[in-house]
Design an enzyme around this catalytic site. Structure first.
Site, PDB file in Angstrom:
ATOM      1  N   CYS A 178      -3.335  -3.677   4.460  1.00 22.60           N
ATOM      2  CA  CYS A 178      -2.371  -4.675   4.960  1.00 22.60           C
ATOM      3  C   CYS A 178      -2.720  -6.096   4.521  1.00 22.60           C
ATOM      4  O   CYS A 178      -2.108  -7.068   4.987  1.00 22.60           O
ATOM      5  CB  CYS A 178      -2.289  -4.606   6.478  1.00 22.60           C
ATOM      6  SG  CYS A 178      -1.952  -2.957   7.077  1.00 22.60           S
ATOM      7  N   GLU A 187       0.851  -1.197   0.000  1.00 23.16           N
ATOM      8  CA  GLU A 187       0.000   0.000   0.000  1.00 23.16           C
ATOM      9  C   GLU A 187       0.884   1.243   0.000  1.00 23.16           C
ATOM     10  O   GLU A 187       0.429   2.341   0.279  1.00 23.16           O
ATOM     11  CB  GLU A 187      -0.965  -0.004   1.191  1.00 23.16           C
ATOM     12  CG  GLU A 187      -0.321  -0.179   2.546  1.00 23.16           C
ATOM     13  CD  GLU A 187      -1.329  -0.207   3.689  1.00 23.16           C
ATOM     14  OE1 GLU A 187      -2.064   0.772   3.836  1.00 23.16           O
ATOM     15  OE2 GLU A 187      -1.357  -1.210   4.410  1.00 23.16           O
ATOM     16  N   HIS A 241      -1.754 -10.361  12.114  1.00 25.12           N
ATOM     17  CA  HIS A 241      -1.232  -9.112  11.556  1.00 25.12           C
ATOM     18  C   HIS A 241      -0.946  -8.230  12.775  1.00 25.12           C
ATOM     19  O   HIS A 241      -1.841  -8.006  13.603  1.00 25.12           O
ATOM     20  CB  HIS A 241      -2.288  -8.468  10.653  1.00 25.12           C
ATOM     21  CG  HIS A 241      -2.026  -7.015  10.401  1.00 25.12           C
ATOM     22  ND1 HIS A 241      -0.821  -6.564   9.917  1.00 25.12           N
ATOM     23  CD2 HIS A 241      -2.797  -5.895  10.601  1.00 25.12           C
ATOM     24  CE1 HIS A 241      -0.864  -5.240   9.795  1.00 25.12           C
ATOM     25  NE2 HIS A 241      -2.044  -4.812  10.217  1.00 25.12           N
TER      26      HIS A 241
HETATM   27  N1  CAA Z   1       1.488   2.252  31.209  1.00 29.95           N
HETATM   28  C1  CAA Z   1       0.935   1.159  30.619  1.00 29.95           C
HETATM   29  N2  CAA Z   1      -0.072   1.243  29.689  1.00 29.95           N
HETATM   30  C2  CAA Z   1      -0.508   2.464  29.342  1.00 29.95           C
HETATM   31  C3  CAA Z   1       0.028   3.635  29.913  1.00 29.95           C
HETATM   32  C4  CAA Z   1       1.063   3.499  30.890  1.00 29.95           C
HETATM   33  N3  CAA Z   1       1.619   4.547  31.463  1.00 29.95           N
HETATM   34  N4  CAA Z   1      -0.596   4.701  29.384  1.00 29.95           N
HETATM   35  C5  CAA Z   1      -1.520   4.225  28.501  1.00 29.95           C
HETATM   36  N5  CAA Z   1      -1.450   2.875  28.471  1.00 29.95           N
HETATM   37  C6  CAA Z   1      -2.243   1.938  27.649  1.00 29.95           C
HETATM   38  C7  CAA Z   1      -3.700   2.330  27.526  1.00 29.95           C
HETATM   39  O1  CAA Z   1      -4.446   1.886  28.654  1.00 29.95           O
HETATM   40  C8  CAA Z   1      -4.063   1.606  26.249  1.00 29.95           C
HETATM   41  O2  CAA Z   1      -4.236   0.235  26.516  1.00 29.95           O
HETATM   42  P1  CAA Z   1      -5.527  -0.536  25.912  1.00 29.95           P
HETATM   43  O3  CAA Z   1      -5.458  -0.396  24.407  1.00 29.95           O
HETATM   44  O4  CAA Z   1      -5.341  -1.943  26.369  1.00 29.95           O
HETATM   45  O5  CAA Z   1      -6.725   0.140  26.467  1.00 29.95           O
HETATM   46  C9  CAA Z   1      -2.783   1.715  25.396  1.00 29.95           C
HETATM   47  O6  CAA Z   1      -1.745   2.048  26.329  1.00 29.95           O
HETATM   48  C10 CAA Z   1      -2.843   2.793  24.345  1.00 29.95           C
HETATM   49  O7  CAA Z   1      -3.252   3.975  24.939  1.00 29.95           O
HETATM   50  P2  CAA Z   1      -4.257   4.974  24.194  1.00 29.95           P
HETATM   51  O8  CAA Z   1      -5.421   4.205  23.667  1.00 29.95           O
HETATM   52  O9  CAA Z   1      -4.534   6.117  25.086  1.00 29.95           O
HETATM   53  O10 CAA Z   1      -3.287   5.405  22.993  1.00 29.95           O
HETATM   54  P3  CAA Z   1      -3.540   6.441  21.857  1.00 29.95           P
HETATM   55  O11 CAA Z   1      -4.905   7.046  21.922  1.00 29.95           O
HETATM   56  O12 CAA Z   1      -2.405   7.379  21.900  1.00 29.95           O
HETATM   57  O13 CAA Z   1      -3.462   5.587  20.491  1.00 29.95           O
HETATM   58  C11 CAA Z   1      -3.529   3.817  18.912  1.00 29.95           C
HETATM   59  C12 CAA Z   1      -3.223   4.220  20.369  1.00 29.95           C
HETATM   60  C13 CAA Z   1      -5.021   4.031  18.634  1.00 29.95           C
HETATM   61  C14 CAA Z   1      -3.164   2.359  18.700  1.00 29.95           C
HETATM   62  C15 CAA Z   1      -2.673   4.708  17.943  1.00 29.95           C
HETATM   63  O14 CAA Z   1      -1.315   4.426  18.145  1.00 29.95           O
HETATM   64  C16 CAA Z   1      -3.007   4.527  16.486  1.00 29.95           C
HETATM   65  O15 CAA Z   1      -3.907   5.164  15.959  1.00 29.95           O
HETATM   66  N6  CAA Z   1      -2.258   3.630  15.758  1.00 29.95           N
HETATM   67  C17 CAA Z   1      -2.459   3.389  14.335  1.00 29.95           C
HETATM   68  C18 CAA Z   1      -3.722   2.593  14.038  1.00 29.95           C
HETATM   69  C19 CAA Z   1      -3.561   1.104  14.237  1.00 29.95           C
HETATM   70  O16 CAA Z   1      -2.468   0.557  14.282  1.00 29.95           O
HETATM   71  N7  CAA Z   1      -4.689   0.396  14.313  1.00 29.95           N
HETATM   72  C20 CAA Z   1      -4.685  -1.059  14.425  1.00 29.95           C
HETATM   73  C21 CAA Z   1      -5.863  -1.705  13.747  1.00 29.95           C
HETATM   74  S1  CAA Z   1      -5.890  -1.234  12.003  1.00 29.95           S
HETATM   75  C22 CAA Z   1      -4.767  -2.282  11.251  1.00 29.95           C
HETATM   76  O17 CAA Z   1      -4.381  -3.271  11.799  1.00 29.95           O
HETATM   77  C23 CAA Z   1      -4.252  -1.937   9.897  1.00 29.95           C
HETATM   78  C24 CAA Z   1      -2.923  -1.292  10.057  1.00 29.95           C
HETATM   79  O18 CAA Z   1      -1.869  -1.945   9.974  1.00 29.95           O
HETATM   80  C25 CAA Z   1      -2.896   0.118  10.350  1.00 29.95           C
END
Ligand code: CAA
Length: 388
Positions: A111, A79, A233
Site C-alpha cells: 500500500c 499491488e 492509510h
Molecule cells: N461490537 C463492537 N465491536 C466488536 C464486536 C461487537 N459485537 N465484536 C468484535 N468487535 C471488535 C473487537 O473487539 C475488535 O476490536 P479491537 O481491534 O479494537 O480489539 C474488532 O471488532 C475486530 O474484531 P476481531 O479482532 O475479533 O476481528 P477478526 O479477527 O475477525 O479480524 C482483522 C479483524 C484482523 C482486521 C481482519 O479483518 C483482517 O485480517 N483484515 C485484513 C488485514 C488488515 O487490514 N490489516 C491492517 C494493517 S496491514 C495494512 O494496513 C496494509 C493493508 O492495507 C492490508
C-alpha cells in the site's frame, strides 16, 4: 518554491454491499463490522474494471489539455498490476492520450506505492518546475469470501497531479521512513487473494506509525500541537483510530478533541468504499479536505503511509489557497450516492468472476458498465481496453 498536489481525482465502481448485510450473511454481529471494524459499505469491482480502467476513470476527471502538455512523468502505484512485465502506466498513457515524450512506469510496495510515486514526483518537479507529474494509486483489495479480511475489501483509484505552485497542498519538511522484512500481508504470484496475518499486521502498523511519527517530529522540530489533522492509510477505519490513539496522549484535551473531529471527517469516504490499498491514504486526505469545515490555508496535515512487508513513511503537507473544491465534493457525493446496492449473493457472483490467470479469449459484459473506460475483452494474451 512550493511543490505539491495540484489536483486529486477519485473513482470507484458503481456497486456496493452493505456491511450489515455482509455481517448477517456471515453470522457475525453487525456491530462488529460497523463499530469494531468501522466500515459501513464496501465497493464491489466488476471484471470490466481493473487498475488501468479505474485509474483512467479517476484521471479523466481532473486532467485538462494544459495538464496533458505539461505532464511528462506518469507513476502508477499498485499491488494489483495487470501484467508481470508491462506497466499499467503505459496503458494509461495511451488511454488518456498523454504526452508520448513522458516517462511512464509502475511501482510496487504493497500500500506504499503511491507515496513512493508522490515523493519521486516531488523531487522531479522541484528540479523541473515547469513540468507536472501524474501519480496514481489504484488497487482492488481481495481477501476471499468468508475470510476475516473480507470485511476490509474494497477498491478504486486515486489520481494526483503534482506541480509547482500547487492549489491543494504543498510538501513541508523531510519525510521519516522505516522499513523491515516482515510477513504481515503478501500475495504470492500464483494467488489472486492476499495472505494475511491480520492481528500481527495491526500491531506492526501501529509500531511503524509511532516510529516514523517520533522521527519526523524530532527531525523537523514539531509536536502534535503543530498539526491541524493527521490522516492515515485506512485499510479499515478502526486501524486509523488505533494509530491516532497511540499519539493522542501527547496532546491537551482540547487538541485531542480537534484531532478526533478531523479524523472523523477523514474517514467518511473510506468507511463507504473500503480499502483502496495504495490509494487509501490519499482517499482519507481527500475526505478530510472535502468534508471538514474547520480547515484553512496554511494548516499542516500529517500523512502516514504504510505498505505491508513493510515500509512506513510519515510526512506532512500544508494546505494551499484552493484546497476546497466544490466540484470535487459534489462529484464524489453523486458518485457514492448513485451506486447500486447488491445482495450478498450478487456480490459473491461478481467476486467469483475474477478473470482467470491463464490465456483465454473472452468478451466481457462491458455494456452493463457505465464507466467511461472499461476492459472490453481478453484476446490473444492481451487486455483490450475501450471507452465510451
Ligand atoms: N461490537 C463492537 N465491536 C466488536 C464486536 C461487537 N459485537 N465484536 C468484535 N468487535 C471488535 C473487537 O473487539 C475488535 O476490536 P479491537 O481491534 O479494537 O480489539 C474488532 O471488532 C475486530 O474484531 P476481531 O479482532 O475479533 O476481528 P477478526 O479477527 O475477525 O479480524 C482483522 C479483524 C484482523 C482486521 C481482519 O479483518 C483482517 O485480517 N483484515 C485484513 C488485514 C488488515 O487490514 N490489516 C491492517 C494493517 S496491514 C495494512 O494496513 C496494509 C493493508 O492495507 C492490508
Amino acid at each position: 518554491m512550493k511543490v505539491g498536489i495540484d489536483k486529486i481525482g477519485f473513482y470507484s465502481p458503481n456497486k456496493y454491499i452493505d456491511m450489515v448485510d455482509l455481517a448477517n450473511a456471515r453470522n457475525e454481529d453487525p456491530n462488529k463490522y460497523l463499530i469494531g471494524i468501522g466500515q459501513k459499505k464496501q465497493a464491489v469491482i466488476p471484471n470490466t474494471q481493473d487498475v488501468v480502467t479505474m485509474a483512467a476513470n479517476a484521471s479523466q476527471k481532473i486532467i485538462n489539455e494544459d495538464d496533458k502538455k505539461s505532464i511528462d512523468l506518469i507513476i502508477f502505484g499498485t499491488e494489483t498490476g495487470v501484467d508481470n512485465s508491462k506497466s499499467a502506466a503505459i496503458y494509461l498513457q495511451n488511454l488518456l492520450n498523454l504526452n508520448a515524450s513522458a516517462r511512464a512506469f509502475e511501482i510496487k510496495q504493497a500500500c506504499y506505492g503511491a507515496t513512493a510515486g508522490l515523493q519521486m514526483a516531488k523531487e522531479y518537479v522541484t528540479n523541473h518546475p515547469d513540468k507536472k507529474a501524474l501519480v496514481i494509486g489504484a488497487d482492488i483489495a481481495r481477501y476471499g469470501l468468508n475470510t476475516p479480511g473480507e470485511v476490509t475489501q474494497g477498491g478504486g483509484a486515486i489520481s494526483m497531479i503534482v506541480s509547482s505552485d500547487p492549489s491543494i497542498a504543498s510538501f513541508d519538511g523531510e519525510s521519516a521512513f522505516h522499513s523491515d522484512d516482515i510477513m504481515d500481508f503478501w500475495r504470492p504470484l500464483y494467488r489472486t487473494e492476499a495472505v494475511v496475518d491480520g492481528h500481527y499486521s495491526n500491531n506492526v502498523y501501529v509500531d511503524f506509525f509511532k516510529n516514523t511519527w517520533d522521527k519526523y517530529n524530532q527531525m523537523n522540530g514539531l509536536s502534535i500541537n503543530d498539526y491541524k489533522a493527521i490522516t492515515f492509510h485506512l485499510p479499515y477505519v478502526k486501524m486509523g483510530i488505533k494509530g491516532l490513539r497511540a499519539v493522542l496522549p501527547e496532546a491537551s484535551e482540547l487538541k485531542q478533541e480537534e484531532l478526533k473531529n478531523e479524523f472523523n471527517v477523514s474517514k467518511i469516504y473510506s468507511e463507504n468504499i473500503g480499502n483502496l490499498y495504495t490509494g487509501s491514504l490519499y482517499l482519507s486526505f481527500l475526505s478530510l479536505i472535502n468534508n471538514s469545515n474547520d480547515l484553512k490555508t496554511g494548516d499542516r496535515i500529517g500523512l502516514f503511509s504504510y505498505g505491508s512487508g513493510a515500509q512506513g513513511e510519515f510526512f506532512s503537507m500544508k494546505l494551499e489557497r484552493s484546497f476546497k473544491n466544490n466540484y470535487s465534493i459534489e462529484e464524489i457525493d453523486s458518485m457514492m450516492n448513485s451506486r447500486k446496492k447488491l445482495t450478498i449473493s450478487e456480490y459473491e457472483t461478481i467476486f467469483n468472476q475474477w478473470l482467470p490467470i491463464k490465456n483465454i479469449n473472452m468478451e466481457l459484459d462491458w455494456k452493463s458498465d457505465d464507466a467511461e473506460f472499461f476492459l472490453k475483452e481478453l484476446k490473444d494474451n492481451q487486455r483490450i481496453y475501450d471507452h465510451k
